[in-house]
Enzyme design. Structure first.
Site, PDB file in Angstrom:
ATOM      1  N   GLU A  74       1.934  -4.955  -3.323  1.00 41.90           N
ATOM      2  CA  GLU A  74       1.444  -4.950  -4.757  1.00 41.90           C
ATOM      3  C   GLU A  74       2.516  -5.885  -5.573  1.00 41.90           C
ATOM      4  OE1 GLU A  74      -0.351  -4.681  -8.631  1.00 41.90           O
ATOM      5  OE2 GLU A  74      -0.960  -4.479  -6.511  1.00 41.90           O
ATOM      6  N   HIS A  77       1.992  -9.574  -4.237  1.00 49.41           N
ATOM      7  CA  HIS A  77       0.981 -10.302  -5.025  1.00 49.41           C
ATOM      8  C   HIS A  77       1.234 -10.549  -6.639  1.00 49.41           C
ATOM      9  CE1 HIS A  77      -3.110  -9.428  -7.324  1.00 49.41           C
ATOM     10  NE2 HIS A  77      -3.366 -10.599  -6.346  1.00 49.41           N
ATOM     11  N   HIS A 139     -11.188  -8.873 -12.682  1.00 52.91           N
ATOM     12  CA  HIS A 139     -10.078  -9.410 -12.260  1.00 52.91           C
ATOM     13  C   HIS A 139     -10.355 -10.467 -11.025  1.00 52.91           C
ATOM     14  CE1 HIS A 139      -5.563  -9.993 -11.925  1.00 52.91           C
ATOM     15  NE2 HIS A 139      -5.596  -9.245 -11.137  1.00 52.91           N
ATOM     16  N   HIS A 249     -26.257  -5.365  -2.805  1.00 51.43           N
ATOM     17  CA  HIS A 249     -25.225  -6.287  -2.121  1.00 51.43           C
ATOM     18  C   HIS A 249     -25.794  -6.907  -0.787  1.00 51.43           C
ATOM     19  CE1 HIS A 249     -21.813  -8.519  -1.537  1.00 51.43           C
ATOM     20  NE2 HIS A 249     -21.328  -7.925  -0.463  1.00 51.43           N
ATOM     21  N   HIS A 307     -13.539 -11.546   5.091  1.00 51.17           N
ATOM     22  CA  HIS A 307     -14.962 -11.844   4.169  1.00 51.17           C
ATOM     23  C   HIS A 307     -14.771 -12.264   2.869  1.00 51.17           C
ATOM     24  CE1 HIS A 307     -19.313 -10.954   3.501  1.00 51.17           C
ATOM     25  NE2 HIS A 307     -18.964 -10.219   2.640  1.00 51.17           N
TER      26      HIS A 307
END
Length: 330
Positions: A74, A77, A139, A249, A307
């Site tokens: 985290e 990032h 986000h 989706h 992906h």
């Protein structure tokens, strides 16, 4: 100075791409709440390392015991995102304080500053609102929008001469816009699927739980705003609601595949855009394959991150085509 702006934009596009992919890795490895506070981590600028620091962290956040493998992901990032913030400010400073030739970039760099600051807020809310799905999805979309603007700045700050596109090339502009809209909707659906932990709601393919149309609660599955103060890690929706999200989706994936393949075939017929058409066709087929593999292989981390990266590369390819087919001044 134009060359400096272009180089900064290239660096910004690379960093933005890395932030998006790293963010996907953090989210998919369930490290989104690896640091329960913001902008630090358990009250520190980095993350606890020493035994006494870990003990203090656990005492300060008893509801969230420290897990080193989640905390450092985290924070890395966050550091990378912070470097992108600084880069965006540097590009904006150049546009506003640099020579006359750079003034045309003021609107896009100002938009980037506003967007990147809002992204920082979304990053904070992702933690403080405990992975609220609509915030997580926003986000993601904000990161992709930031990447798109930096990429456009990179395209438009090239110094080399480019002739005006032919009428045949310009006629593809509308089709590219449609493709970008379709891809954007599908990316948003993917973000909603991930944020609600619905990626494995259908554990088989092409059927869903052995049925072509299982029980699905679309109304509950697409409520965007839910109560505050709840920990959404792991997801709160029941099975029919998650199935509804997953099925939507999947349908979106088929629509996106058909739209982008149709565009690719049209591009292959235009010599100047043939390479872009080949790239687009390859990426969309790869992306669809990765999506199917996510299901049949039960969401392996590397495949799921790829992906996300594939969606970003598809967006970049379409933005490049948008620039190539626009009737811009050179």
């Amino acid at each position: 100075m134009m060359r400096t702006m272009h180089r900064l934009a290239i660096l910004g596009a690379v960093i933005a791409f890395c932030v998006i992919v790293l963010g996907a890795w953090v989210r998919l490895s369930h490290a989104g709440l690896g640091c329960p506070d913001w902008p630090g981590c358990y009250g520190q600028l980095t993350w606890p390392n020493a035994a006494h620091e870990i003990q203090s962290a656990n005492q300060a956040f008893p509801e969230r015991p420290f897990e080193a493998h989640k905390a450092w992901r985290e924070m890395v990032h966050r550091y990378l995102a912070g470097s992108l913030v600084l880069l965006v400010f540097a590009m904006s400073w150049l546009a506003w304080r640099g020579p006359q030739a750079l003034r045309k970039f003021r609107p896009i760099t100002t938009a980037l500053v506003v967007l990147i600051l809002f992204q920082a807020l979304l990053g904070m809310w992702t933690v403080t609102l405990k992975l609220k799905p609509v915030i997580v999805m926003a986000h993601l979309l904000g990161g992709l929008t930031t990447f798109s603007l930096v990429l456009w700045l990179m395209f438009s700050s090239r110094r080399e001469f480019r002739e005006q596109p032919s009428m045949v090339v310009r006629r593809m502009h509308g089709a590219v816009i449609v493709a970008i809209i379709v891809l954007g909707v599908q990316i948003a659906l993917g973000g909603w699927t991930s944020a609600n932990y619905a990626a494995l709601a259908c554990p088989d393919f092409p059927t869903c739980g052995g049925q072509w149309w299982p029980e699905a609660n679309f109304r509950e599955g697409f409520i965007l705003w839910r109560e505050i103060g709840v920990n959404y890690e792991g997801g709160l929706l029941d099975a029919p609601s998650r199935v509804a999200i997953h099925l939507t989706h999947r349908i979106g994936a088929v629509v996106t595949l058909l739209v982008l393949l149709t565009l690719s075939v049209r591009l292959l017929r235009i010599p100047r855009l043939r390479t872009s058409g080949q790239l687009l066709m390859s990426l969309v087929l790869l992306q669809f394959t990765l999506g199917v593999m996510n299901v049949v292989l039960y969401l392996p981390l590397a495949n799921a991150v790829a992906h996300n990266a594939g969606a970003t590369l598809l967006l970049a390819t379409l933005l490049s085509l948008l620039y190539k087919t626009s009737s811009r001044a050179t």
